[in-house]
Design a protein around this motif. Structure first.
Motif, mmCIF file in Angstrom:
data_model
loop_
_atom_site.group_PDB
_atom_site.id
_atom_site.type_symbol
_atom_site.label_atom_id
_atom_site.label_comp_id
_atom_site.label_asym_id
_atom_site.label_seq_id
_atom_site.Cartn_x
_atom_site.Cartn_y
_atom_site.Cartn_z
ATOM 1 N N GLU A 93 0.831 -0.710 -0.082
ATOM 2 C CA GLU A 93 0.097 0.117 0.027
ATOM 3 C C GLU A 93 1.167 1.233 -0.234
ATOM 4 O O GLU A 93 2.216 1.416 0.332
ATOM 5 C CB GLU A 93 -0.711 0.067 1.104
ATOM 6 C CG GLU A 93 -2.014 -1.265 1.295
ATOM 7 C CD GLU A 93 -3.101 -0.683 0.012
ATOM 8 O OE1 GLU A 93 -3.296 0.022 -0.289
ATOM 9 O OE2 GLU A 93 -3.690 -2.259 0.301
ATOM 10 N N ASP A 94 0.198 2.282 -0.324
ATOM 11 C CA ASP A 94 1.108 3.339 -0.363
ATOM 12 C C ASP A 94 1.650 3.941 0.588
ATOM 13 O O ASP A 94 0.464 3.128 1.873
ATOM 14 C CB ASP A 94 -0.038 4.846 -0.795
ATOM 15 C CG ASP A 94 -0.241 4.913 -2.612
ATOM 16 O OD1 ASP A 94 0.992 4.263 -3.184
ATOM 17 O OD2 ASP A 94 -0.990 5.667 -3.036
ATOM 18 N N PRO A 95 2.206 4.779 1.874
ATOM 19 C CA PRO A 95 3.161 4.871 2.844
ATOM 20 C C PRO A 95 1.650 5.855 3.394
ATOM 21 O O PRO A 95 1.074 6.422 3.111
ATOM 22 C CB PRO A 95 3.918 5.279 2.814
ATOM 23 C CG PRO A 95 3.832 6.347 1.321
ATOM 24 C CD PRO A 95 3.215 4.961 0.481
ATOM 25 N N GLU A 96 1.834 4.662 4.963
ATOM 26 C CA GLU A 96 0.950 5.669 5.728
ATOM 27 C C GLU A 96 1.253 6.577 6.597
ATOM 28 O O GLU A 96 1.041 7.068 7.190
ATOM 29 C CB GLU A 96 0.379 4.330 6.561
ATOM 30 C CG GLU A 96 -0.669 3.746 6.416
ATOM 31 C CD GLU A 96 -0.889 2.652 7.609
ATOM 32 O OE1 GLU A 96 -1.325 3.155 8.642
ATOM 33 O OE2 GLU A 96 -1.448 0.981 6.884
ATOM 34 N N TRP A 97 3.032 6.680 6.804
ATOM 35 C CA TRP A 97 3.963 6.728 7.077
ATOM 36 C C TRP A 97 5.094 7.210 6.661
ATOM 37 O O TRP A 97 5.621 6.431 5.644
ATOM 38 C CB TRP A 97 4.343 6.629 8.860
ATOM 39 C CG TRP A 97 3.581 6.180 9.713
ATOM 40 C CD1 TRP A 97 2.820 6.722 10.776
ATOM 41 C CD2 TRP A 97 3.327 4.579 9.662
ATOM 42 N NE1 TRP A 97 2.253 5.942 11.051
ATOM 43 C CE2 TRP A 97 2.549 4.637 10.805
ATOM 44 C CE3 TRP A 97 3.430 3.842 8.822
ATOM 45 C CZ2 TRP A 97 1.026 3.036 11.493
ATOM 46 C CZ3 TRP A 97 2.714 2.088 9.435
ATOM 47 C CH2 TRP A 97 1.709 2.384 10.743
ATOM 48 N N GLU A 98 5.338 8.644 6.335
ATOM 49 C CA GLU A 98 6.011 9.371 5.969
ATOM 50 C C GLU A 98 7.250 10.710 6.197
ATOM 51 O O GLU A 98 6.417 11.103 6.959
ATOM 52 C CB GLU A 98 5.886 9.811 4.199
ATOM 53 C CG GLU A 98 6.590 10.348 3.397
ATOM 54 C CD GLU A 98 6.107 10.616 1.819
ATOM 55 O OE1 GLU A 98 6.993 10.470 1.139
ATOM 56 O OE2 GLU A 98 5.109 9.654 1.372
ATOM 57 N N VAL A 99 8.246 10.019 6.348
ATOM 58 C CA VAL A 99 9.312 10.986 6.989
ATOM 59 C C VAL A 99 10.096 11.943 5.678
ATOM 60 O O VAL A 99 10.644 11.295 5.103
ATOM 61 C CB VAL A 99 10.068 10.182 8.188
ATOM 62 C CG1 VAL A 99 11.444 11.996 8.572
ATOM 63 C CG2 VAL A 99 9.276 9.862 8.979
ATOM 64 N N LYS A 100 9.434 13.315 6.191
ATOM 65 C CA LYS A 100 10.820 14.006 4.865
ATOM 66 C C LYS A 100 11.878 15.321 5.629
ATOM 67 O O LYS A 100 10.373 15.940 6.618
ATOM 68 C CB LYS A 100 9.407 14.318 3.820
ATOM 69 C CG LYS A 100 9.178 13.650 2.506
ATOM 70 C CD LYS A 100 8.243 14.364 1.459
ATOM 71 C CE LYS A 100 8.511 12.757 0.477
ATOM 72 N NZ LYS A 100 7.237 13.893 -0.276
ATOM 73 N N VAL A 101 12.943 15.232 5.262
ATOM 74 C CA VAL A 101 13.288 16.570 5.924
ATOM 75 C C VAL A 101 14.017 17.125 5.117
ATOM 76 O O VAL A 101 14.440 16.720 3.856
ATOM 77 C CB VAL A 101 14.622 15.286 6.995
ATOM 78 C CG1 VAL A 101 15.165 16.120 7.053
ATOM 79 C CG2 VAL A 101 14.131 13.953 8.128
#
Length: 101
Positions: A93-101
C-alpha cells in the motif's frame, strides 16, 4: 500502491542490456490508466541484482494492466526471460507514514 521485484542478471548478460529492455517496456506500460512511474536500482556490492519499483494508483489498475498486457510488452519480457531471474517481493500500500526532511 507499489509493486516490488528483484531482477537477478544471469552470467554473460548485463544490467545495462536489461535496463534498456526495461525502459522500452516501461514506456508502454506507463501509458496505462493508474500507472505512476517506475524505478530501477542497482544493488550496492552486487551489480547483477536490480530492484524494480512500479508505482500505481491501485492494485486493481495494476492487475488490469498485467492481465491485458500489450503484445509489444509481452515480447520484450519474453525476450529477456532467459537472461534474468525475476523474484517478486510483493505489493505494498502507499505509505501510512512518511518522513521527509
Amino acid at each position: 500502491m507499489i509493486f516490488l521485484f528483484e531482477v537477478h542478471i544471469k552470467a554473460g548478460y548485463s544490467a545495462e542490456a536489461y535496463a534498456d529492455a526495461w525502459l522500452r517496456a516501461s514506456e508502454i506500460i506507463q501509458q496505462a490508466k493508474g500507472a505512476r512511474g517506475t524505478k530501477l536500482h542497482r544493488k550496492i556490492g552486487d551489480s547483477d541484482v536490480l530492484l524494480a519499483i512500479a508505482s500505481w494508483d491501485s492494485k486493481a489498475l495494476r492487475d488490469a494492466r498485467e492481465s491485458n498486457q500489450p503484445e509489444e510488452v509481452r515480447q520484450i519480457i519474453a525476450a529477456e526471460a532467459e537472461f534474468v531471474e525475476v523474484r517478486v517481493i510483493g505489493e505494498f500500500e502507499d505509505p501510512e507514514w512518511e518522513v521527509k526532511v
